[in-house]
Design a protein around this motif. Structure first.
Motif, PDB file in Angstrom:
ATOM      1  N   ASN A  79       0.836  -1.199   0.000  1.00 15.19           N
ATOM      2  CA  ASN A  79       0.000   0.000   0.000  1.00 15.19           C
ATOM      3  C   ASN A  79       0.870   1.248   0.000  1.00 15.19           C
ATOM      4  O   ASN A  79       1.797   1.362   0.809  1.00 15.19           O
ATOM      5  CB  ASN A  79      -0.900   0.001   1.246  1.00 15.19           C
ATOM      6  CG  ASN A  79      -1.860   1.171   1.236  1.00 15.19           C
ATOM      7  OD1 ASN A  79      -2.577   1.383   0.278  1.00 15.19           O
ATOM      8  ND2 ASN A  79      -1.843   1.955   2.297  1.00 15.19           N
ATOM      9  N   HIS A  94      -0.996  -0.634  -4.196  1.00 16.50           N
ATOM     10  CA  HIS A  94      -2.314  -0.026  -4.130  1.00 16.50           C
ATOM     11  C   HIS A  94      -2.125   1.433  -3.735  1.00 16.50           C
ATOM     12  O   HIS A  94      -1.391   1.740  -2.792  1.00 16.50           O
ATOM     13  CB  HIS A  94      -3.221  -0.714  -3.110  1.00 16.50           C
ATOM     14  CG  HIS A  94      -4.603  -0.143  -3.173  1.00 16.50           C
ATOM     15  ND1 HIS A  94      -5.585  -0.662  -3.995  1.00 16.50           N
ATOM     16  CD2 HIS A  94      -5.123   0.973  -2.594  1.00 16.50           C
ATOM     17  CE1 HIS A  94      -6.662   0.103  -3.898  1.00 16.50           C
ATOM     18  NE2 HIS A  94      -6.413   1.094  -3.058  1.00 16.50           N
ATOM     19  N   GLY A  96      -3.996   5.445  -3.120  1.00 14.21           N
ATOM     20  CA  GLY A  96      -5.224   6.203  -2.903  1.00 14.21           C
ATOM     21  C   GLY A  96      -5.211   7.447  -3.770  1.00 14.21           C
ATOM     22  O   GLY A  96      -4.252   7.698  -4.501  1.00 14.21           O
ATOM     23  N   GLN A  97      -6.272   8.224  -3.692  1.00 22.45           N
ATOM     24  CA  GLN A  97      -6.366   9.444  -4.504  1.00 22.45           C
ATOM     25  C   GLN A  97      -5.357  10.501  -4.040  1.00 22.45           C
ATOM     26  O   GLN A  97      -4.942  11.347  -4.812  1.00 22.45           O
ATOM     27  CB  GLN A  97      -7.794  10.011  -4.422  1.00 22.45           C
ATOM     28  CG  GLN A  97      -8.810   9.148  -5.128  1.00 22.45           C
ATOM     29  CD  GLN A  97      -8.555   9.036  -6.629  1.00 22.45           C
ATOM     30  OE1 GLN A  97      -8.168  10.003  -7.278  1.00 22.45           O
ATOM     31  NE2 GLN A  97      -8.731   7.834  -7.168  1.00 22.45           N
ATOM     32  N   SER A 117      -7.807   3.318  -5.266  1.00 20.65           N
ATOM     33  CA  SER A 117      -9.061   3.595  -4.543  1.00 20.65           C
ATOM     34  C   SER A 117      -9.846   4.613  -5.353  1.00 20.65           C
ATOM     35  O   SER A 117      -9.304   5.660  -5.717  1.00 20.65           O
ATOM     36  CB  SER A 117      -8.764   4.212  -3.171  1.00 20.65           C
ATOM     37  OG  SER A 117      -7.946   3.374  -2.419  1.00 20.65           O
ATOM     38  N   HIS A 119     -13.780   6.704  -5.702  1.00 23.08           N
ATOM     39  CA  HIS A 119     -14.967   7.050  -4.915  1.00 23.08           C
ATOM     40  C   HIS A 119     -16.078   7.616  -5.777  1.00 23.08           C
ATOM     41  O   HIS A 119     -17.174   7.851  -5.306  1.00 23.08           O
ATOM     42  CB  HIS A 119     -14.603   8.071  -3.828  1.00 23.08           C
ATOM     43  CG  HIS A 119     -13.420   7.644  -3.029  1.00 23.08           C
ATOM     44  ND1 HIS A 119     -12.118   7.894  -3.436  1.00 23.08           N
ATOM     45  CD2 HIS A 119     -13.317   6.964  -1.875  1.00 23.08           C
ATOM     46  CE1 HIS A 119     -11.283   7.397  -2.539  1.00 23.08           C
ATOM     47  NE2 HIS A 119     -11.969   6.827  -1.594  1.00 23.08           N
ATOM     48  N   GLY A 136     -10.468  -0.218  -5.842  1.00 19.84           N
ATOM     49  CA  GLY A 136     -10.886  -0.432  -4.458  1.00 19.84           C
ATOM     50  C   GLY A 136     -12.011   0.553  -4.227  1.00 19.84           C
ATOM     51  O   GLY A 136     -11.819   1.762  -4.388  1.00 19.84           O
ATOM     52  N   VAL A 137     -13.212   0.049  -3.930  1.00 18.72           N
ATOM     53  CA  VAL A 137     -14.384   0.913  -3.827  1.00 18.72           C
ATOM     54  C   VAL A 137     -14.913   0.908  -2.395  1.00 18.72           C
ATOM     55  O   VAL A 137     -15.186  -0.157  -1.838  1.00 18.72           O
ATOM     56  CB  VAL A 137     -15.496   0.416  -4.784  1.00 18.72           C
ATOM     57  CG1 VAL A 137     -16.711   1.332  -4.733  1.00 18.72           C
ATOM     58  CG2 VAL A 137     -14.955   0.331  -6.217  1.00 18.72           C
ATOM     59  N   THR A 149     -11.521   8.305   6.133  1.00 15.56           N
ATOM     60  CA  THR A 149     -12.194   7.819   4.920  1.00 15.56           C
ATOM     61  C   THR A 149     -13.120   8.888   4.355  1.00 15.56           C
ATOM     62  O   THR A 149     -13.548   9.801   5.061  1.00 15.56           O
ATOM     63  CB  THR A 149     -13.083   6.586   5.214  1.00 15.56           C
ATOM     64  OG1 THR A 149     -14.090   6.984   6.140  1.00 15.56           O
ATOM     65  CG2 THR A 149     -12.281   5.428   5.736  1.00 15.56           C
ATOM     66  N   SER A 191     -12.712  -6.905   0.516  1.00 15.79           N
ATOM     67  CA  SER A 191     -11.432  -6.612   1.153  1.00 15.79           C
ATOM     68  C   SER A 191     -11.680  -6.275   2.611  1.00 15.79           C
ATOM     69  O   SER A 191     -12.583  -5.479   2.919  1.00 15.79           O
ATOM     70  CB  SER A 191     -10.785  -5.422   0.446  1.00 15.79           C
ATOM     71  OG  SER A 191      -9.589  -5.099   1.085  1.00 15.79           O
TER      72      SER A 191
END
Ligand SMILES: Cc1ncsc1CCOP(=O)(O)O
Ligand SMILES: C=C1C=NC(C(F)(F)F)=NC1=N
Length: 215
Positions: A79, A94, A96-97, A117, A119, A136-137, A149, A191
């Motif tokens: 991650n 992985h 994230g934004q 990720s 959204h 990843g949702v 989050t 997940s």
């Protein structure tokens, strides 16, 4: 090595365990071994949060967890930390934004697995253009694990993305009791962090989750 096929990615995504030292009550190495016995299909090393490991300690734990995945023919995903992923020659990353742009990361990691990720549709479109291997949702349900989050979104985003043709996994507050809802919304898998890492018996928790995955 070529890029992973969407079908292979979907089969890996069924029971996606994510953990780091701060998520595990017992030793994360033992928890991972038990979770693999219980039937998880892919693992992500996510070393985040207060008093998480850093530097050499983080790398050493990463090596130990990666070795267990290798011994069990399981993809090992890192991650956020692209540099560490490359140093370990992990199977993927992985992001994230808030992390590095997916386009840039794709250039750095070549054909390794790239998860992002997403959204909303805008983020999903952008990730698709960047050459993402899975979405990843979430958070699908409320979660205490990640403090920052985005808003809890239920399965609405999964429903919107299921015709995108990109493999996707739901995340956030998922357990054996609600995993079927996530699958029915079109996810290729679930997940989890807490459902396995805080279980008294990680093997049993993984097996129960696996039993809810019908694709
Ligand atoms: C990393 C992350 N991203 C969205 S929710 C979440 C935490 C999921 O943890 P848990 O499975 O314990 O709810
Ligand atoms: C924040 C995250 C969101 N989704 C995922 C995954 F489940 F792998 F897609 N991993 C993360 N670390």
């Amino acid at each position: 090595m070529a890029r992973i096929s969407p079908d292979q990615m979907r089969s890996w995504l069924k029971v996606y365990f994510i953990a780091g030292s701060t998520n595990c009550v017992q030793d994360s190495v033992n928890v991972l071994e038990e979770a693999i016995r219980g039937g998880i299909t892919i693992f992500q090393y996510r070393e985040k949060g207060s008093n998480c490991l850093e530097g050499e300690e983080k790398l050493e734990l990463g090596k130990r967890l990666q070795r267990i995945c290798k011994e069990n023919g399981m993809p090992f995903i890192v991650n956020d930390d692209i540099e560490m992923a490359l140093e370990l020659d992990a199977d993927g990353v992985h992001i994230g934004q808030e992390d590095e742009d997916a386009q840039e990361v794709r250039k750095k990691i070549g054909d390794k697995i790239l998860g992002v990720s997403v959204h909303n549709l805008k983020e999903a479109e952008r990730a698709k253009r960047a050459g993402v291997d899975y979405f990843g949702v979430g958070p699908i349900f409320p979660t205490a694990t990640k403090k920052d989050t985005r808003a809890v979104q239920g399965t609405a985003m999964l429903e919107q993305l299921k015709d995108f043709g990109i493999p996707m996994v739901g995340i956030g507050g998922i357990n054996a009791g609600n995993a079927a809802v996530v699958m029915n919304a079109g996810a290729d898998g679930v997940s989890v962090i807490t459902a396995i890492s805080h279980a008294d018996d990680a093997r049993e928790a993984a097996a129960k989750l696996k039993g809810k995955i019908f694709r």
